[in-house]
Design an enzyme around this catalytic site. Structure first.
Site, PDB file in Angstrom:
ATOM      1  N   HIS A 472      40.948  35.328  35.438  1.00 16.03           N
ATOM      2  CA  HIS A 472      40.649  36.762  35.358  1.00 16.03           C
ATOM      3  C   HIS A 472      39.205  36.987  34.915  1.00 16.03           C
ATOM      4  CE1 HIS A 472      41.899  41.053  34.622  1.00 16.03           C
ATOM      5  NE2 HIS A 472      40.845  40.990  33.818  1.00 16.03           N
ATOM      6  N   GLU A 473      38.788  36.275  33.857  1.00 20.64           N
ATOM      7  CA  GLU A 473      37.425  36.471  33.338  1.00 20.64           C
ATOM      8  C   GLU A 473      36.383  35.904  34.300  1.00 20.64           C
ATOM      9  OE1 GLU A 473      37.361  38.495  31.087  1.00 20.64           O
ATOM     10  OE2 GLU A 473      39.421  38.339  30.373  1.00 20.64           O
ATOM     11  N   HIS A 476      35.498  38.377  36.933  1.00 21.72           N
ATOM     12  CA  HIS A 476      34.581  39.449  36.519  1.00 21.72           C
ATOM     13  C   HIS A 476      33.121  39.086  36.797  1.00 21.72           C
ATOM     14  CE1 HIS A 476      37.119  42.506  34.930  1.00 21.72           C
ATOM     15  NE2 HIS A 476      37.658  41.762  33.985  1.00 21.72           N
ATOM     16  N   GLU A 495      38.591  45.997  36.767  1.00 21.92           N
ATOM     17  CA  GLU A 495      39.838  45.396  36.285  1.00 21.92           C
ATOM     18  C   GLU A 495      40.884  45.204  37.377  1.00 21.92           C
ATOM     19  OE1 GLU A 495      39.814  43.970  33.695  1.00 21.92           O
ATOM     20  OE2 GLU A 495      38.301  44.924  32.443  1.00 21.92           O
TER      21      GLU A 495
END
Length: 750
Positions: A472-473, A476, A495
């Site tokens: 997930h990170e 980003h 997000e």
């Protein structure tokens, strides 16, 4: 009309007047004092102003296309106007238009040492010396306004950049300070090293006159007598300041080993309590920072270089970082503590070859495509960097967690980075540090350029939670950082994409999974998210469930460009997942409608087109639909997607229909069968030494979460059942999600 800004309200104003003048580079020179819990020093700001900053209409009806070469479509604030619009989180449909603040009376709020404290003025921007005219339409001096909060500003001065030895080498006007700065900020990307060197040397030049300044709850205002326009205002200024122990941008605490540390933990006010800055995303800038701390501390920061300490006086070290890719000031991150680097026990030559770093200095600038962003040393134009699957990375943690990092986290980073590259292509950033942050960190992770924070909760249990959160990170880096939202109310653009991509990355990182297993696991995660979205919609205010709350005014600004983030300080917002979940389901819907191959092929093109820029929802949706033959669009349109997914509260109708029509996936059916067994176990009367006859299946981590969620819906659970659940699934050893459900059981059924 003088609007009183109430700091107790949940709306956050952005005050910087970027419509007229823009920070292009920050040079920070700071000392970290753990005894006093302050960070003190100087920040030098280099500005750009002029005709390229297109004069905006005073109406909020004007829109702007996506960012291109000069990042010159601006939205923030000067104290004379705080209109509606885009910023960090939620919409602002408020009547802040025509917000004019002028000096009231002649009372000087500065102390004898020139320190103006934020707490001294709690409403408006009251100046004892001037009326705040930040534009060029009156006889008053130009007023520079910076976002600032919880800081003590000691001195502001113009920097005499003309005094720097050798400055005449690249300027036609060595005696004109503003012209020197204009030519410095305009140096081409292939001279980035020379540019950073001169920024540093200019930042150390002597001052050539103190500037008048004032400060209120949310901003710092600076002027120079006689400078009536942004063009005349000094283009290099130095601010000497200190943070405050209670400042909301950084947290002073102890790590898991009991040692002191300080870090930026993603405050709703971003970095304005760490340094005076221009907060809105359109204020794209580069930075370099020198930070001094006791020699026992490690300084990590958003920076392209893997900094090493320089020994200064006895017991003190200095760390230097820099960034050449323009980013919003809100993405700047720092962490100072007694971190220990965790290294692999064995490092193969293959790993070293794959992870070789390509700095902008060595970059092979064979252009692989034209970029649409402002000029900087871009990895997408570096043929070597485009093929780099695994970027150099380091892992830091408190010493007590070194073993857990080595066992759980460190092995996951290469496959997750490689998986991300296989899906989206070129890594936007040249390296990555991962830090396990203190226990008071309020979420599972946070991404910033070159630096990711992870909660210690990700290290427990199996690798699933750590792997998915890491994915997930990493996502980003593309969505949220390299491609940012031009209107911060459109949080889903960051997000929603990261949530959707974490499943895709994690599936590829688990190379042993067959395609049908991958599909089943993703359907199971969709089932869990569907339950969470339903729960969130039932238990949150409707106006906070809308992904595009400004609707047709999204991205619109007033003449001043200032804005208010509605609900930006609302404590509930920190815990809301609606932008993650509805954004995820929208992207999943589109991928299903187009087919994965078509969708992800498009996504790579989108990343290549828009990296280094700021976007609105329509930029993504229009490019997506234009890439699909009209006969395959199946009634999809930007207007329909806005109506059904982005501009309404509650559950989107297409999603509601899909979930009602869809069959339960195999893994979810298996959970349903296990739930039925546990319900029978719970109802069974206790008999002496009764043999446990139910045969219980082994469950995957996500299945276990779903099982516990179903069991929490039971009216009663007897203690014997709870004890058997613990024995069967070893709940105390599971990931944070499973342990959270276990804790819920303890609270409800104790």
């Amino acid at each position: 009309m003088d609007i009183k800004l109430d700091p107790s309200r949940d709306d956050l104003p952005l005050m910087a007047n970027t419509s007229h003048i823009l920070v292009k580079h920050y040079v920070l020179d700071l000392d970290v004092d753990f005894e006093s819990q302050i960070i003190e020093g100087t920040i030098v700001l280099f500005f750009e102003s002029g005709n390229k900053f297109k004069k905006q209409s005073s109406s909020t009806e004007e829109t702007y296309p996506s960012e291109s070469n000069e990042a010159c479509k601006f939205r923030t604030a000067e104290p004379c106007h705080i209109p509606v619009t885009n910023t960090r989180t939620v919409s602002s449909k408020m009547g802040y238009n025509d917000f004019v603040i002028c000096g009231k009376g002649e009372k000087d709020t500065s102390g004898k040492d020139g320190n103006h404290d934020n707490q001294e003025q709690a409403s408006g921007i009251s100046s004892s010396k001037y009326c705040c005219d930040t534009g060029n339409h009156g006889s008053e001096d130009f007023l520079l306004v910076l976002d600032c909060c919880d800081l003590s500003v000691l001195k502001v001065e113009e920097v005499d950049v003309a005094a720097v030895p050798g400055i005449e080498k690249f300027t036609r006007s060595p005696k004109l300070r503003n012209q020197i700065v204009r030519e410095l900020v305009a140096l081409p990307a292939d001279r980035w090293r020379e540019q950073l060197d001169y920024y540093a040397r200019c930042s150390q030049a002597p001052g050539c006159g103190e500037l008048l300044f004032d400060i209120d709850t949310w901003s710092l205002q600076i002027r120079k007598t006689g400078a009536q326009t942004a063009t005349d205002f000094p283009h290099a200024i130095r601010i000497r300041y200190t943070t405050k122990p209670q400042g909301r941008s950084v947290t002073w605490t102890s790590d898991q080993s009991g040692r002191p540390c300080v870090y930026t933990m993603g405050s709703p006010i971003n970095n304005r309590a760490l340094f005076p800055c221009q907060e809105p995303p359109v204020a794209m800038s580069t930075w370099q920072a020198t930070v001094r701390a006791a020699a026992s501390f490690v300084v990590l920061m958003s920076g392209e270089n893997s900094a090493k300490p320089t020994q200064l006086r006895e017991g003190c070290s200095s760390w230097h970082y820099y960034v050449t890719m323009p980013m919003p000031a809100s993405t700047f991150t720092i962490a100072v503590g007694s971190w220990t680097e965790t290294k692999p026990e064995i490092c193969s030559s293959n790993d070293l070859a794959t992870e070789r770093s390509f700095s902008p200095f060595e970059a092979d600038f064979r252009y692989v495509g034209v970029c649409g962003h402002m000029e900087y040393p871009c990895r997408f134009q570096n043929a070597s960097a485009t093929t780099q699957e695994i970027i150099p990375h380091r892992v830091f943690a408190p010493v007590c967690l070194k073993g857990a990092c080595q066992e759980t986290l460190l092995p996951l980073i290469p496959p997750c980075l490689s998986a991300a590259h296989s899906v989206l292509g070129t890594h936007p950033f040249s390296r990555l540090d991962v830090l396990i942050v203190p226990a008071n960190f309020p979420s599972l992770g946070m991404a910033s350029p070159h630096l990711v924070f992870l909660s210690q909760s990700t290290l427990t249990g199996m690798s699933q939670l750590c792997g998915t959160r890491l994915c997930h990170e990493i996502a980003h880096a593309w969505f949220g950082l390299a491609i940012g939202a031009r209107d911060w109310t459109e949080e889903w653009l960051s997000e929603g994409f990261a949530t959707h991509l974490e499943d895709v990355f994690w599936a590829k990182a688990q190379q042993q999974l067959a395609p049908d297993e991958t599909q089943e696991q993703q359907e199971l995660r969709a089932c869990l998210r569907w339950r969470r979205l339903q729960d969130e919609v039932r238990n949150s205010p409707e106006d906070m469930q809308v992904l595009r709350p400004n609707k047709e005014k999204t991205g619109h600004v007033s003449d001043s460009g200032s804005s208010v983030i509605k609900h930006g300080l609302n404590p509930e917002k920190v815990f809301m997942q609606v932008h993650y979940l509805k954004g995820y389901f929208l992207l999943r819907f589109l991928a299903k409608r187009l087919g994965d191959d078509t969708y992800f092929s498009f996504l790579r093109k989108f990343v290549h087109t828009f990296h280094g820029q700021l976007i609105l929802s329509q930029d993504f949706l229009q490019m997506l639909l234009e890439s699909i033959p009209e006969e395959r669009r199946l009634e999809l349109s930007v207007e329909n997607i806005f109506r059904d997914w982005l501009e309404t509260s509650g559950i989107p109708q297409p999603l509601q229909r899909e979930r009602l029509a869809g069959a339960e996936c195999g893994l979810a059916r298996q959970v349903s069968a296990e739930v039925a067994k546990w319900v029978r176990v719970n109802r069974r009367p206790r008999k002496r030494k009764r043999k446990e006859t139910e045969v219980l299946e082994k469950l995957l981590p996500d299945q276990l979460v779903l099982l516990l969620e179903h069991l929490l819906e039971q009216k009663t659970m007897n203690p014997r059942t709870l004890q058997r659940l613990e024995r069967t699934y070893h709940l105390s050893e599971q990931d944070a999600e499973e342990r959270s459900q276990r804790d819920s059981f303890s609270c409800i059924y104790s």
